[in-house]
Motif scaffolding. Structure first.
Motif, PDB file in Angstrom:
ATOM      1  N   THR A  35      30.543  35.245 -20.067  1.00 57.53           N
ATOM      2  CA  THR A  35      30.469  34.053 -19.460  1.00 57.53           C
ATOM      3  C   THR A  35      30.839  33.796 -18.078  1.00 57.53           C
ATOM      4  O   THR A  35      30.313  33.167 -17.139  1.00 57.53           O
ATOM      5  CB  THR A  35      30.978  32.937 -20.550  1.00 57.53           C
ATOM      6  N   ILE A  36      32.222  34.179 -17.874  1.00 60.54           N
ATOM      7  CA  ILE A  36      32.867  34.005 -16.782  1.00 60.54           C
ATOM      8  C   ILE A  36      32.131  34.778 -15.736  1.00 60.54           C
ATOM      9  O   ILE A  36      31.783  34.302 -14.451  1.00 60.54           O
ATOM     10  CB  ILE A  36      34.273  34.366 -16.780  1.00 60.54           C
ATOM     11  N   THR A  37      31.825  36.279 -15.806  1.00 58.19           N
ATOM     12  CA  THR A  37      31.094  37.029 -14.878  1.00 58.19           C
ATOM     13  C   THR A  37      29.739  36.632 -14.448  1.00 58.19           C
ATOM     14  O   THR A  37      29.131  36.964 -13.472  1.00 58.19           O
ATOM     15  CB  THR A  37      31.265  38.332 -15.145  1.00 58.19           C
ATOM     16  N   ASP A  39      28.971  33.276 -14.184  1.00 59.80           N
ATOM     17  CA  ASP A  39      29.001  32.103 -13.635  1.00 59.80           C
ATOM     18  C   ASP A  39      28.514  32.216 -12.082  1.00 59.80           C
ATOM     19  O   ASP A  39      28.886  32.903 -11.600  1.00 59.80           O
ATOM     20  CB  ASP A  39      30.458  31.728 -13.636  1.00 59.80           C
ATOM     21  N   ARG A  40      28.017  31.071 -11.666  1.00 54.94           N
ATOM     22  CA  ARG A  40      27.496  31.181 -10.169  1.00 54.94           C
ATOM     23  C   ARG A  40      28.647  31.146  -9.286  1.00 54.94           C
ATOM     24  O   ARG A  40      28.427  31.643  -8.273  1.00 54.94           O
ATOM     25  CB  ARG A  40      26.398  29.901  -9.983  1.00 54.94           C
ATOM     26  N   ASP A  41      29.682  30.814  -9.586  1.00 56.69           N
ATOM     27  CA  ASP A  41      30.975  30.839  -8.750  1.00 56.69           C
ATOM     28  C   ASP A  41      31.697  32.191  -8.548  1.00 56.69           C
ATOM     29  O   ASP A  41      32.297  32.485  -7.695  1.00 56.69           O
ATOM     30  CB  ASP A  41      31.897  29.799  -9.205  1.00 56.69           C
ATOM     31  N   PHE A  42      31.387  33.101  -9.813  1.00 58.52           N
ATOM     32  CA  PHE A  42      31.963  34.479  -9.665  1.00 58.52           C
ATOM     33  C   PHE A  42      31.028  35.177  -8.799  1.00 58.52           C
ATOM     34  O   PHE A  42      30.054  35.284  -8.558  1.00 58.52           O
ATOM     35  CB  PHE A  42      31.997  34.877 -11.117  1.00 58.52           C
ATOM     36  N   PRO A  43      31.985  36.322  -8.035  1.00 58.79           N
ATOM     37  CA  PRO A  43      30.943  37.006  -7.319  1.00 58.79           C
ATOM     38  C   PRO A  43      30.119  37.998  -7.826  1.00 58.79           C
ATOM     39  O   PRO A  43      29.966  38.449  -8.892  1.00 58.79           O
ATOM     40  CB  PRO A  43      32.374  38.156  -6.733  1.00 58.79           C
ATOM     41  N   ALA A  44      29.031  38.417  -7.312  1.00 56.48           N
ATOM     42  CA  ALA A  44      27.696  38.947  -7.824  1.00 56.48           C
ATOM     43  C   ALA A  44      28.252  40.316  -7.779  1.00 56.48           C
ATOM     44  O   ALA A  44      29.097  40.959  -7.130  1.00 56.48           O
ATOM     45  CB  ALA A  44      26.672  39.002  -6.643  1.00 56.48           C
ATOM     46  N   PRO A  45      27.909  41.245  -8.762  1.00 58.59           N
ATOM     47  CA  PRO A  45      28.415  42.652  -8.961  1.00 58.59           C
ATOM     48  C   PRO A  45      27.895  43.121  -7.774  1.00 58.59           C
ATOM     49  O   PRO A  45      26.814  42.984  -7.133  1.00 58.59           O
ATOM     50  CB  PRO A  45      27.296  43.026 -10.260  1.00 58.59           C
ATOM     51  N   TRP A  46      28.567  44.496  -7.254  1.00 54.05           N
ATOM     52  CA  TRP A  46      28.138  45.046  -6.101  1.00 54.05           C
ATOM     53  C   TRP A  46      26.966  46.274  -6.621  1.00 54.05           C
ATOM     54  O   TRP A  46      26.232  46.563  -5.787  1.00 54.05           O
ATOM     55  CB  TRP A  46      29.306  45.902  -5.791  1.00 54.05           C
ATOM     56  N   PHE A  47      27.101  46.450  -7.913  1.00 55.93           N
ATOM     57  CA  PHE A  47      25.952  47.301  -8.375  1.00 55.93           C
ATOM     58  C   PHE A  47      25.713  46.893  -9.864  1.00 55.93           C
ATOM     59  O   PHE A  47      26.876  46.472 -10.684  1.00 55.93           O
ATOM     60  CB  PHE A  47      26.604  48.647  -8.445  1.00 55.93           C
ATOM     61  N   THR A  48      24.443  47.000 -10.222  1.00 59.56           N
ATOM     62  CA  THR A  48      23.905  46.545 -11.496  1.00 59.56           C
ATOM     63  C   THR A  48      23.023  47.838 -11.875  1.00 59.56           C
ATOM     64  O   THR A  48      21.967  47.988 -11.157  1.00 59.56           O
ATOM     65  CB  THR A  48      23.291  45.374 -11.831  1.00 59.56           C
ATOM     66  N   SER A  49      22.999  48.566 -12.695  1.00 64.33           N
ATOM     67  CA  SER A  49      22.230  49.480 -13.198  1.00 64.33           C
ATOM     68  C   SER A  49      20.877  48.943 -13.452  1.00 64.33           C
ATOM     69  O   SER A  49      20.682  47.592 -13.796  1.00 64.33           O
ATOM     70  CB  SER A  49      22.578  50.357 -14.480  1.00 64.33           C
ATOM     71  N   THR A  50      19.827  49.778 -13.461  1.00 61.25           N
ATOM     72  CA  THR A  50      18.277  49.258 -13.644  1.00 61.25           C
ATOM     73  C   THR A  50      18.339  48.310 -14.961  1.00 61.25           C
ATOM     74  O   THR A  50      17.312  47.631 -15.313  1.00 61.25           O
ATOM     75  CB  THR A  50      17.177  50.292 -13.457  1.00 61.25           C
ATOM     76  N   ASP A  51      18.967  48.925 -16.320  1.00 59.75           N
ATOM     77  CA  ASP A  51      18.909  48.535 -17.447  1.00 59.75           C
ATOM     78  C   ASP A  51      19.853  47.297 -17.814  1.00 59.75           C
ATOM     79  O   ASP A  51      19.979  46.783 -18.691  1.00 59.75           O
ATOM     80  CB  ASP A  51      19.019  49.537 -18.371  1.00 59.75           C
ATOM     81  N   GLY A  52      20.590  47.029 -16.568  1.00 57.99           N
ATOM     82  CA  GLY A  52      21.790  45.997 -16.879  1.00 57.99           C
ATOM     83  C   GLY A  52      23.173  46.380 -17.345  1.00 57.99           C
ATOM     84  O   GLY A  52      23.813  45.428 -17.755  1.00 57.99           O
ATOM     85  N   THR A  53      23.099  47.559 -18.130  1.00 59.34           N
ATOM     86  CA  THR A  53      24.347  47.794 -18.821  1.00 59.34           C
ATOM     87  C   THR A  53      25.541  48.155 -18.119  1.00 59.34           C
ATOM     88  O   THR A  53      26.569  48.228 -18.622  1.00 59.34           O
ATOM     89  CB  THR A  53      23.962  49.066 -20.067  1.00 59.34           C
ATOM     90  N   VAL A  54      25.295  48.578 -16.969  1.00 57.96           N
ATOM     91  CA  VAL A  54      26.350  49.072 -15.802  1.00 57.96           C
ATOM     92  C   VAL A  54      26.550  47.845 -14.961  1.00 57.96           C
ATOM     93  O   VAL A  54      25.544  47.628 -14.176  1.00 57.96           O
ATOM     94  CB  VAL A  54      26.612  50.296 -15.392  1.00 57.96           C
ATOM     95  N   ARG A  55      27.762  47.237 -14.738  1.00 60.69           N
ATOM     96  CA  ARG A  55      28.055  46.329 -13.595  1.00 60.69           C
ATOM     97  C   ARG A  55      29.347  46.752 -12.751  1.00 60.69           C
ATOM     98  O   ARG A  55      30.084  46.731 -13.678  1.00 60.69           O
ATOM     99  CB  ARG A  55      27.898  44.837 -13.770  1.00 60.69           C
ATOM    100  N   LEU A  56      29.306  46.940 -11.501  1.00 57.53           N
ATOM    101  CA  LEU A  56      30.753  47.170 -11.074  1.00 57.53           C
ATOM    102  C   LEU A  56      30.663  46.110  -9.926  1.00 57.53           C
ATOM    103  O   LEU A  56      29.631  45.775  -9.229  1.00 57.53           O
ATOM    104  CB  LEU A  56      30.271  48.480 -10.328  1.00 57.53           C
TER     105      LEU A  56
END
Length: 77
Positions: A35-37, A39-56
């Motif tokens: 929920t926190i990550t 949220d629109r105020d939380f920084p966007a991930p620098w990387f998201t895998s194409t399937d969305g399972t990995v976020r950095l």
């Protein structure tokens, strides 16, 4: 895997944090962390895998957010 974040610049592994790192800093479970990550105020991930399972995220972006939104988080860990 492909980057879908806003940042196209390079990062070293030590510059990046995982969902697990963020949850540990916040002291929250998986559902609350999700929920926190998302949220629109939380920084966007620098990387998201194409399937969305990995976020950095960039460590500095997350630390700035934590300093502003969770004062004292550094002392808790």
């Amino acid at each position: 895997m492909a980057s879908t974040g806003e940042h196209d610049d390079c990062a070293r592994p030590g510059d990046l944090v995982t969902f697990g790192d963020i949850r540990a800093w916040l002291g929250v479970g998986r559902t609350r962390g999700y929920t926190i990550t998302r949220d629109r105020d939380f920084p966007a991930p620098w990387f998201t895998s194409t399937d969305g399972t990995v976020r950095l995220w960039r460590r500095t972006d997350v630390e700035v957010w934590l300093d502003a939104n969770r004062p004292g988080w550094r002392e808790q860990g």
